[in-house]
Design an enzyme around this catalytic site. Structure first.
Site, PDB file in Angstrom:
ATOM      1  N   LYS A 194     144.597  13.219  21.030  1.00 38.07           N
ATOM      2  CA  LYS A 194     146.063  13.094  20.937  1.00 38.07           C
ATOM      3  C   LYS A 194     146.412  13.312  19.469  1.00 38.07           C
ATOM      4  O   LYS A 194     146.284  12.404  18.651  1.00 38.07           O
ATOM      5  CB  LYS A 194     146.498  11.710  21.410  1.00 38.07           C
ATOM      6  CG  LYS A 194     147.915  11.649  21.969  1.00 38.07           C
ATOM      7  CD  LYS A 194     149.016  12.078  21.003  1.00 38.07           C
ATOM      8  CE  LYS A 194     149.390  10.972  20.057  1.00 38.07           C
ATOM      9  NZ  LYS A 194     150.406  11.405  19.055  1.00 38.07           N
ATOM     10  N   GLY A 246     144.709   6.574  11.208  1.00 43.56           N
ATOM     11  CA  GLY A 246     146.152   6.516  10.987  1.00 43.56           C
ATOM     12  C   GLY A 246     146.518   5.324  10.131  1.00 43.56           C
ATOM     13  O   GLY A 246     145.698   4.830   9.346  1.00 43.56           O
ATOM     14  N   SER A 247     147.729   4.851  10.316  1.00 42.99           N
ATOM     15  CA  SER A 247     148.244   3.798   9.440  1.00 42.99           C
ATOM     16  C   SER A 247     147.745   2.414   9.866  1.00 42.99           C
ATOM     17  O   SER A 247     147.319   2.219  11.010  1.00 42.99           O
ATOM     18  CB  SER A 247     149.769   3.823   9.462  1.00 42.99           C
ATOM     19  OG  SER A 247     150.201   3.524  10.762  1.00 42.99           O
ATOM     20  N   GLY A 251     147.122   1.004  13.605  1.00 42.93           N
ATOM     21  CA  GLY A 251     145.712   0.695  13.854  1.00 42.93           C
ATOM     22  C   GLY A 251     145.540  -0.710  14.407  1.00 42.93           C
ATOM     23  O   GLY A 251     144.757  -0.931  15.352  1.00 42.93           O
ATOM     24  N   GLU A 269     140.038   4.031  11.340  1.00 45.04           N
ATOM     25  CA  GLU A 269     140.036   4.507   9.945  1.00 45.04           C
ATOM     26  C   GLU A 269     141.482   4.451   9.492  1.00 45.04           C
ATOM     27  O   GLU A 269     142.305   5.258   9.938  1.00 45.04           O
ATOM     28  CB  GLU A 269     139.527   5.946   9.859  1.00 45.04           C
ATOM     29  CG  GLU A 269     138.102   6.170  10.299  1.00 45.04           C
ATOM     30  CD  GLU A 269     137.086   5.496   9.421  1.00 45.04           C
ATOM     31  OE1 GLU A 269     137.450   4.985   8.335  1.00 45.04           O
ATOM     32  OE2 GLU A 269     135.918   5.436   9.835  1.00 45.04           O
ATOM     33  N   CYS A 303     144.301   9.713   2.743  1.00 40.44           N
ATOM     34  CA  CYS A 303     144.035   8.264   2.771  1.00 40.44           C
ATOM     35  C   CYS A 303     143.073   7.840   1.667  1.00 40.44           C
ATOM     36  O   CYS A 303     143.145   6.730   1.168  1.00 40.44           O
ATOM     37  CB  CYS A 303     143.469   7.883   4.121  1.00 40.44           C
ATOM     38  SG  CYS A 303     141.977   8.788   4.508  1.00 40.44           S
ATOM     39  N   GLU A 399     150.816   1.153   0.335  1.00 42.41           N
ATOM     40  CA  GLU A 399     150.405   2.562   0.334  1.00 42.41           C
ATOM     41  C   GLU A 399     151.637   3.469   0.287  1.00 42.41           C
ATOM     42  O   GLU A 399     152.564   3.290   1.069  1.00 42.41           O
ATOM     43  CB  GLU A 399     149.613   2.852   1.617  1.00 42.41           C
ATOM     44  CG  GLU A 399     149.028   4.242   1.645  1.00 42.41           C
ATOM     45  CD  GLU A 399     148.332   4.561   2.962  1.00 42.41           C
ATOM     46  OE1 GLU A 399     148.840   4.160   4.015  1.00 42.41           O
ATOM     47  OE2 GLU A 399     147.279   5.220   2.927  1.00 42.41           O
TER      48      GLU A 399
END
Ligand code: NDP
Length: 495
Positions: A194, A246-247, A251, A269, A303, A399
């Site tokens: 996805k 992703g974020s 996550g 991750e 990231c 971030e």
């Protein structure tokens, strides 16, 4: 100016009515709703993708499950490796197409799309292909009592878990998609990917290439859509592992959902607020190009990239002056222009997020260079250097995922370690020094998954990657991914 000509094959691909790639072919989506794909360099709609719903997801997961039980299960490890190698060859053959799709839909500089996104994806794919024939169990000798002279032996098998859901962010869609796809396929799993709604095109094209590579239908599936599509995928009872990049907030939500969905295994991750430290023994002229590359690659939307620079007080002024000069001279331009050194941010929501971050930091810290949205069409912000007034400001631990450096002087090594570790994240860090004793002394003290010395940001398939604290769970690459995609089965025998 050196604008790249869009290939006719790319134009034709953009104009297609994209459905989902399920069971070896492009299928019409159940829901006619379309999502616009916007070129962030021009703000023009260049294509549309489908919004996958639970019916599309069910079809994809069922086809992956069927393939796992039938075709892929009877493929030998050697054949699996060969098919991945063939797919890598095709990625190389159609590399310009893939690079242009990435560049047009995500604002990635075309040269970066070619050299990093596509070429590194090929390298990763070939690396994982090599693992297909090297996944082994262990043998053990049990110490059970022998009443009548019987003997015992034991061994373990590593068996693929089944259907993997690979949920991919927009920043390196092709490459991160390849990490997940190749890890799954080499261990004998099948996959439903996805991609992000902002970066689906290159993975749809890659899925088509898998047919030419001879990968059986159902082994690779791609369902496009948004977060709701991803959620349907995780909730599917046939999905046995979720691999998410992703974020942090997404996550955490995904981790909870996977746990409540019959303990589906999950690796995460996530984001970071990565720090680097530059010591007094470094030569600034020598390291400057590497610092710029590590920080501003893909406009800082990486990231692993550093966002906080701790600089020894004796080098602070020199670094600020030289960084400021380099940032002022950066050629900001369109992603498809080969002469650009710095392109747009990837999508409108992210552009708004970075803009908002800049507004906030500007009120509390001193902008040395940049800090503004560029006065041109597209989602451009200036590369920014910020002198920090208050090192305790919580904003400095948020971030940004954009081209913003916060620069902070330091003098004391113990305090430096405290400051570098003062974040809820722990993805990466780097030390810039020629003093080996200092580097070796500090490496164990940094609470992160990766420490670089005199480099930052760049990943290699032979080196495990992942975060600690809120930066994630699990490791990708090297031999560390194998445990995530396989179950250990223990076998004990009496003879
Ligand atoms: P998001 O977390 O917003 O999205 C990641 C993926 O998850 C997308 O495909 C997204 O779909 C999907 N998604 C969103 N909500 C859900 C949900 N509820 N259930 C299932 N899937 C969902 O991250 P971004 O795409 O914005 O990527 C940027 C972030 O990724 C940054 O924070 C960055 O640090 C991190 N990242 C981490 C990396 C690492 O290896 N540690 C590497 C690269 C990025 P959609 O986009 O369609 O909403």
């Amino acid at each position: 100016m050196s604008q790249v000509q869009v290939l006719p094959a790319v134009t034709a691909f953009l104009q297609r009515d994209h459905g989902h790639f399920i069971n070896g072919k492009m299928l019409q989506a159940d829901d006619p709703t379309k999502i616009d794909v916007v070129n962030p360099a021009t703000e023009a709609v260049i294509s549309q993708i489908s919004l996958g719903n639970h019916i599309d997801v069910d079809k994809a997961v069922t086809s992956a499950h069927q393939a796992f039980k039938t075709s892929w299960a009877v493929t030998t490890p050697y054949e699996r490796g060969q098919k991945l190698l063939k797919l890598a060859d095709l990625m190389e053959k159609y590399g310009e197409e893939l690079a242009q799709l990435e560049s047009l839909s995500t604002g990635k500089l075309i040269n970066l799309a070619r050299q990093l996104e596509v070429q590194q994806s090929v390298i990763f794919m070939r690396y994982f292909a090599g693992w297909a024939t090297k996944i082994t169990g262990k043998t053990m000798q049990p110490s059970l009592p022998s009443m009548q002279g019987e003997l015992y032996t034991a061994f373990t098998l590593r068996q693929p878990v089944g259907v993997v859901a690979g949920i991919v962010p927009w920043n390196f869609s092709l490459m991160i998609g390849v990490w997940k796809l190749a890890s799954a396929l080499c261990t004998g799993c099948t996959i439903v990917l996805k991609p992000s709604e902002f970066a689906s095109l290159s993975l749809l094209r890659l899925a088509e290439l898998s047919v030419e590579a001879g990968i059986p239908e159902g082994v690779i599936n791609v369902v496009t859509g948004d977060g709701t599509t991803g959620q349907c995928l995780i909730e599917s009872p046939l999905v046995k592992k979720v691999s998410f990049t992703g974020s942090v907030p997404t996550g955490i939500a995904i981790g909870k959902l996977a746990m409540s969905s019959d303990l589906t295994r999950v690796s995460l991750e996530l984001g970071g607020k990565n720090a680097l430290a530059i010591f007094e023994d470094t030569n600034i002229d020598e390291i400057l190009p590497r610092l710029l590359m590590a920080t501003f690659v893909h406009q800082g939307q990486v990231c692993a990239a550093p966002e906080k620079f701790f600089v020894h007080a004796s080098k602070y002024e020199e670094l600020v002056t030289k960084l400021a000069g380099a940032l002022r001279g950066m050629n900001i331009g369109a992603a498809m222009d080969e002469s650009s050194a710095f392109g747009p941010l990837s999508n409108l929501p992210h552009f708004n997020k970075v803009k908002n971050y800049l507004e906030q930091v500007k009120q509390r810290h001193q902008i040395i260079v940049g800090g503004e949205v560029c006065d041109r069409l597209g989602y451009y912000v200036e590369p920014t250097l910020l002198a920090v007034n208050d090192a305790e400001d919580p904003l400095l631990n948020e971030e940004c995922f954009g081209p913003v450096i916060c620069i902070i002087p330091f003098e004391n090594e113990d305090r430096l370690v405290e400051q570098m570790n003062h974040a809820r994240f722990g993805l990466t860090a780097s030390l810039w020094t020629n003093n080996l004793s200092r580097a070796l002394r500090l490496i164990p003290k940094l609470e992160v998954g990766t420490v670089w010395i005199n480099m930052h940001t760049f990943l290699d398939p032979a080196v495990p990657f992942g975060g600690v604290h809120a930066s994630g769970m699990g490791r990708e690459f090297a031999d560390e991914f194998i445990a995530d995609y396989t179950e250990t089965k223990s076998v004990m025998m009496c003879y």
